[in-house]
Design an enzyme around this catalytic site. Structure first.
Site, mmCIF file in Angstrom:
data_model
loop_
_atom_site.group_PDB
_atom_site.id
_atom_site.type_symbol
_atom_site.label_atom_id
_atom_site.label_comp_id
_atom_site.label_asym_id
_atom_site.label_seq_id
_atom_site.Cartn_x
_atom_site.Cartn_y
_atom_site.Cartn_z
ATOM 1 C CB VAL A 104 80.183 61.071 62.263
ATOM 2 C CG1 VAL A 104 79.823 61.611 60.887
ATOM 3 C CG2 VAL A 104 79.003 61.216 63.229
ATOM 4 C CG ASP A 105 79.658 55.317 64.792
ATOM 5 O OD1 ASP A 105 78.466 54.982 64.663
ATOM 6 O OD2 ASP A 105 80.583 54.785 64.145
ATOM 7 C CG HIS A 120 78.033 61.871 55.995
ATOM 8 N ND1 HIS A 120 76.877 61.155 56.186
ATOM 9 C CD2 HIS A 120 78.000 62.293 54.710
ATOM 10 C CE1 HIS A 120 76.159 61.170 55.075
ATOM 11 N NE2 HIS A 120 76.817 61.838 54.163
ATOM 12 C CB CYS A 128 89.876 76.122 66.664
ATOM 13 S SG CYS A 128 89.469 77.875 66.845
ATOM 14 C CB CYS A 131 93.419 79.239 65.505
ATOM 15 S SG CYS A 131 93.184 77.871 66.670
ATOM 16 C CB CYS A 151 92.554 81.079 69.579
ATOM 17 S SG CYS A 151 91.167 80.523 68.539
ATOM 18 N N GLY A 188 71.897 49.062 56.911
ATOM 19 C CA GLY A 188 71.427 50.000 57.924
ATOM 20 C C GLY A 188 71.391 51.441 57.476
ATOM 21 C CB ALA A 233 73.397 45.367 61.010
HETATM 22 N N1 APR Z 1 70.079 46.786 61.819
HETATM 23 C C1 APR Z 1 69.929 47.167 60.522
HETATM 24 N N2 APR Z 1 69.297 48.306 60.145
HETATM 25 C C2 APR Z 1 68.791 49.080 61.132
HETATM 26 C C3 APR Z 1 68.899 48.749 62.506
HETATM 27 C C4 APR Z 1 69.577 47.550 62.837
HETATM 28 N N3 APR Z 1 69.725 47.137 64.117
HETATM 29 N N4 APR Z 1 68.280 49.728 63.240
HETATM 30 C C5 APR Z 1 67.838 50.644 62.353
HETATM 31 N N5 APR Z 1 68.125 50.249 61.090
HETATM 32 C C6 APR Z 1 67.870 50.957 59.826
HETATM 33 C C7 APR Z 1 66.591 51.753 59.772
HETATM 34 O O1 APR Z 1 65.521 50.930 59.317
HETATM 35 C C8 APR Z 1 66.958 52.832 58.733
HETATM 36 O O2 APR Z 1 66.712 52.370 57.423
HETATM 37 O O3 APR Z 1 68.915 51.906 59.692
HETATM 38 C C9 APR Z 1 68.458 53.015 58.929
HETATM 39 C C10 APR Z 1 68.812 54.294 59.668
HETATM 40 O O4 APR Z 1 68.445 55.359 58.831
HETATM 41 P P1 APR Z 1 68.956 56.843 59.193
HETATM 42 O O5 APR Z 1 68.755 57.088 60.628
HETATM 43 O O6 APR Z 1 68.334 57.746 58.183
HETATM 44 O O7 APR Z 1 70.523 56.771 58.986
HETATM 45 P P2 APR Z 1 71.366 56.942 57.657
HETATM 46 O O8 APR Z 1 70.689 56.266 56.497
HETATM 47 O O9 APR Z 1 72.742 56.517 57.975
HETATM 48 O O10 APR Z 1 71.339 58.525 57.435
HETATM 49 C C11 APR Z 1 72.162 59.047 56.429
HETATM 50 O O11 APR Z 1 71.541 61.283 57.092
HETATM 51 O O12 APR Z 1 71.062 62.738 58.754
HETATM 52 C C12 APR Z 1 72.049 62.368 57.860
HETATM 53 O O13 APR Z 1 74.363 62.641 58.092
HETATM 54 C C13 APR Z 1 73.286 61.896 58.573
HETATM 55 O O14 APR Z 1 74.774 60.100 57.922
HETATM 56 C C14 APR Z 1 73.419 60.443 58.145
HETATM 57 C C15 APR Z 1 72.633 60.411 56.848
#
Ligand code: APR
Length: 253
Positions: A104-105, A120, A128, A131, A151, A188, A233
């Protein structure tokens, strides 16, 4: 071994008719944004049941905003890292059809990708709850929580909370891209959260090659993923894209 897999990924990408990337929080760790799970993850500090469900935002918004303000500060100061820039280059080269991101960044947009499906939502936008007035998150003061609209209504970021539906347009577009790609880069993500975690299996059942990039194995590895490239990554993706550039230049020469 890793170099062989990087070469294999570049070949698969060049040969593909349509490449789609599914990205997770691991893409933005090297931009200084904490992941949700694993070492130093947000859910280690904040129990999502207590902070990140839609009913908590409705009944105790001040509590949810403790989590949201921490996320917002990290997101608003983050910049794209080489992993984001690599996917932007891959799109510019014509080898990436779309990114389906769980993040969401907004860093894929910042990096220059045009076709980004925000599964997401996006924390840089807010509105808001009373409103409906739209506001940029950077304009929200975090002095008093929860932040309120003129509001008097509570403000919230335009992101999907646990217990909320994925935006219908994002879901439709993601399914279309997933079912029609012949390579999916899964980068990731811990493969923990539905329905995003089903997309690689749907792509695979539609005949796609699943290439997973992560610093550690996940529930996809050895099952959904055709092969797994272990590494950050921000280090792996630039190597793959450079290989794509070299190979495709040779091809066209
Ligand atoms: N390069 C590649 N992978 C990485 C790196 C990196 N530098 N650092 C961490 N990771 C991997 C971790 O090993 C893990 O598998 O990224 C993954 C992060 O996992 P989460 O934190 O669970 O993120 P994500 O899979 O995007 O979560 C999905 O869960 O909490 C909800 O809405 C939230 O969008 C999020 C969703």
């Amino acid at each position: 071994m890793t170099d062989e897999l990087i070469n294999r990924a570049a070949e698969d990408i060049i040969k593909a008719k349509k490449v789609v990337a599914l990205t997770g929080a691991g893409m933005s760790v090297e931009s200084g944004i904490a992941p949700f799970r694993g070492k130093g993850g947000i859910w280690e500090k904040y129990d999502p049941v207590e902070y990140a469900y839609i009913d908590v935002l409705r009944t105790d918004p001040g509590k949810t905003w403790i989590l949201l303000s921490e996320m917002q500060k990290e997101i608003l100061k983050a910049k794209p890292n080489p992993s984001h820039l690599s996917l932007a280059e891959l799109e510019r080269l014509g080898f990436l059809s779309s990114i389906i991101t769980q993040n969401v960044d907004g860093l894929h947009h910042e990096a220059g990708n045009k076709n980004v499906i925000e599964f997401h939502g996006n924390h840089r936008q807010a509105y808001c709850m009373e409103c409906g007035k739209q506001i940029k998150s950077e304009e929200i003061s975090l002095e008093t929580l929860p932040p309120r609209c003129d509001c008097g209504g509570v403000l919230r970021p335009d992101v999907v909370f646990f217990g909320e539906a994925i935006p219908p347009e994002a879901l439709t577009k993601s399914n279309q891209e997933t079912r029609s790609c012949d390579v999916m880069l899964v980068i990731g993500t811990s493969a923990e959260v539905q329905p995003a975690a089903s997309l690689p299996d749907i792509a695979k059942s539609s005949g796609a090659t699943i290439i997973e990039i992560n610093i550690e194995e996940t529930g996809f590895t050895g099952y959904t993923s055709d092969y797994f490239i272990k590494g950050k990554a921000g280090e792996i993706l630039p190597k793959i894209v450079n290989k794509v550039k070299d190979e495709s230049t040779n091809l066209s020469a």
